[in-house]
Design a protein around this motif. Sequence first.
Motif, PDB file in Angstrom:
ATOM      1  N   LYS A  40       0.852  -1.190   0.000  1.00 10.94           N
ATOM      2  CA  LYS A  40       0.000   0.000   0.000  1.00 10.94           C
ATOM      3  C   LYS A  40       0.886   1.238   0.000  1.00 10.94           C
ATOM      4  O   LYS A  40       2.079   1.181   0.299  1.00 10.94           O
ATOM      5  CB  LYS A  40      -0.877   0.006   1.247  1.00 10.94           C
ATOM      6  N   LYS A  45      -1.257   2.060   6.259  1.00 13.91           N
ATOM      7  CA  LYS A  45      -0.641   0.940   6.971  1.00 13.91           C
ATOM      8  C   LYS A  45       0.867   0.988   6.912  1.00 13.91           C
ATOM      9  O   LYS A  45       1.534  -0.042   6.822  1.00 13.91           O
ATOM     10  CB  LYS A  45      -1.152  -0.384   6.428  1.00 13.91           C
ATOM     11  N   TYR A  50      -0.141  -5.964   2.591  1.00 15.98           N
ATOM     12  CA  TYR A  50      -1.460  -6.332   3.080  1.00 15.98           C
ATOM     13  C   TYR A  50      -1.798  -7.768   2.733  1.00 15.98           C
ATOM     14  O   TYR A  50      -2.779  -8.325   3.211  1.00 15.98           O
ATOM     15  CB  TYR A  50      -2.542  -5.385   2.545  1.00 15.98           C
ATOM     16  N   PHE A  76      -4.895 -12.863   4.131  1.00 13.18           N
ATOM     17  CA  PHE A  76      -4.908 -11.473   4.572  1.00 13.18           C
ATOM     18  C   PHE A  76      -4.892 -11.442   6.100  1.00 13.18           C
ATOM     19  O   PHE A  76      -5.460 -12.321   6.745  1.00 13.18           O
ATOM     20  CB  PHE A  76      -6.173 -10.752   4.088  1.00 13.18           C
ATOM     21  N   SER A  78      -6.498  -9.328   7.852  1.00 13.51           N
ATOM     22  CA  SER A  78      -7.798  -8.877   8.349  1.00 13.51           C
ATOM     23  C   SER A  78      -8.785  -8.740   7.200  1.00 13.51           C
ATOM     24  O   SER A  78      -8.398  -8.707   6.024  1.00 13.51           O
ATOM     25  CB  SER A  78      -7.659  -7.524   9.045  1.00 13.51           C
ATOM     26  N   ASP A  80     -10.356  -6.019   6.627  1.00 13.92           N
ATOM     27  CA  ASP A  80     -10.046  -4.714   6.036  1.00 13.92           C
ATOM     28  C   ASP A  80      -9.007  -4.840   4.934  1.00 13.92           C
ATOM     29  O   ASP A  80      -9.107  -4.169   3.904  1.00 13.92           O
ATOM     30  CB  ASP A  80      -9.552  -3.731   7.102  1.00 13.92           C
ATOM     31  N   ASP A  81      -7.999  -5.678   5.142  1.00 13.59           N
ATOM     32  CA  ASP A  81      -6.982  -5.871   4.110  1.00 13.59           C
ATOM     33  C   ASP A  81      -7.575  -6.521   2.863  1.00 13.59           C
ATOM     34  O   ASP A  81      -7.222  -6.164   1.740  1.00 13.59           O
ATOM     35  CB  ASP A  81      -5.817  -6.701   4.645  1.00 13.59           C
ATOM     36  N   TYR A  84      -9.460  -3.873   1.024  1.00 12.88           N
ATOM     37  CA  TYR A  84      -8.517  -3.025   0.292  1.00 12.88           C
ATOM     38  C   TYR A  84      -8.151  -3.707  -1.032  1.00 12.88           C
ATOM     39  O   TYR A  84      -8.157  -3.084  -2.093  1.00 12.88           O
ATOM     40  CB  TYR A  84      -7.269  -2.747   1.127  1.00 12.88           C
ATOM     41  N   TYR A  85      -7.828  -4.972  -0.972  1.00 12.04           N
ATOM     42  CA  TYR A  85      -7.474  -5.741  -2.168  1.00 12.04           C
ATOM     43  C   TYR A  85      -8.599  -5.680  -3.198  1.00 12.04           C
ATOM     44  O   TYR A  85      -8.361  -5.441  -4.383  1.00 12.04           O
ATOM     45  CB  TYR A  85      -7.178  -7.186  -1.759  1.00 12.04           C
ATOM     46  N   CYS A  89      -6.738  -1.885  -4.481  1.00  9.28           N
ATOM     47  CA  CYS A  89      -5.445  -2.377  -4.958  1.00  9.28           C
ATOM     48  C   CYS A  89      -5.345  -2.223  -6.480  1.00  9.28           C
ATOM     49  O   CYS A  89      -6.148  -2.791  -7.227  1.00  9.28           O
ATOM     50  CB  CYS A  89      -5.270  -3.843  -4.562  1.00  9.28           C
TER      51      CYS A  89
END
Length: 125
Positions: A40, A45, A50, A76, A78, A80-81, A84-85, A89
């Motif tokens: 990221k 982070k 991530y 991952f 979490s 949240d990660d 994000y992906y 991403c």
Amino acid sequence: MTADKRGPRIHRMTLFKIPDETNQKRLLDAYHVVAEEQKKLASQKDGKPYILQLTAGKTLPDQKARDYTVASYIEFASMDDMRYYDNECLAHAMLKEIGPSLNLSEPPTILCFEKSNLAAAQSEP
């Protein structure tokens, strides 16, 4: 590996039906880009990866594969990660963009789960 303060780790398997070997290789090459570019921005982070683990490859020729030809596994830290992906991403966005050109037999099958250690290999001394 254990859950951290953000919650349990998330595991994601994606299965693809891509008959053409050239297109299978194109998808695997795209996963290599995701693996290389999966950091990221420093403002998010602290620039830490991530994706904890990413592996992808062609499935073994076996009738149990049910015509799936490529599989990927991503771990991952979490939910949240993983979000994000999915949503931010840039490397994953590129991977999704090439999808229509791969002549998929059907949309990929995506399975996500929280880890539950049912068995672990014993290390030799």
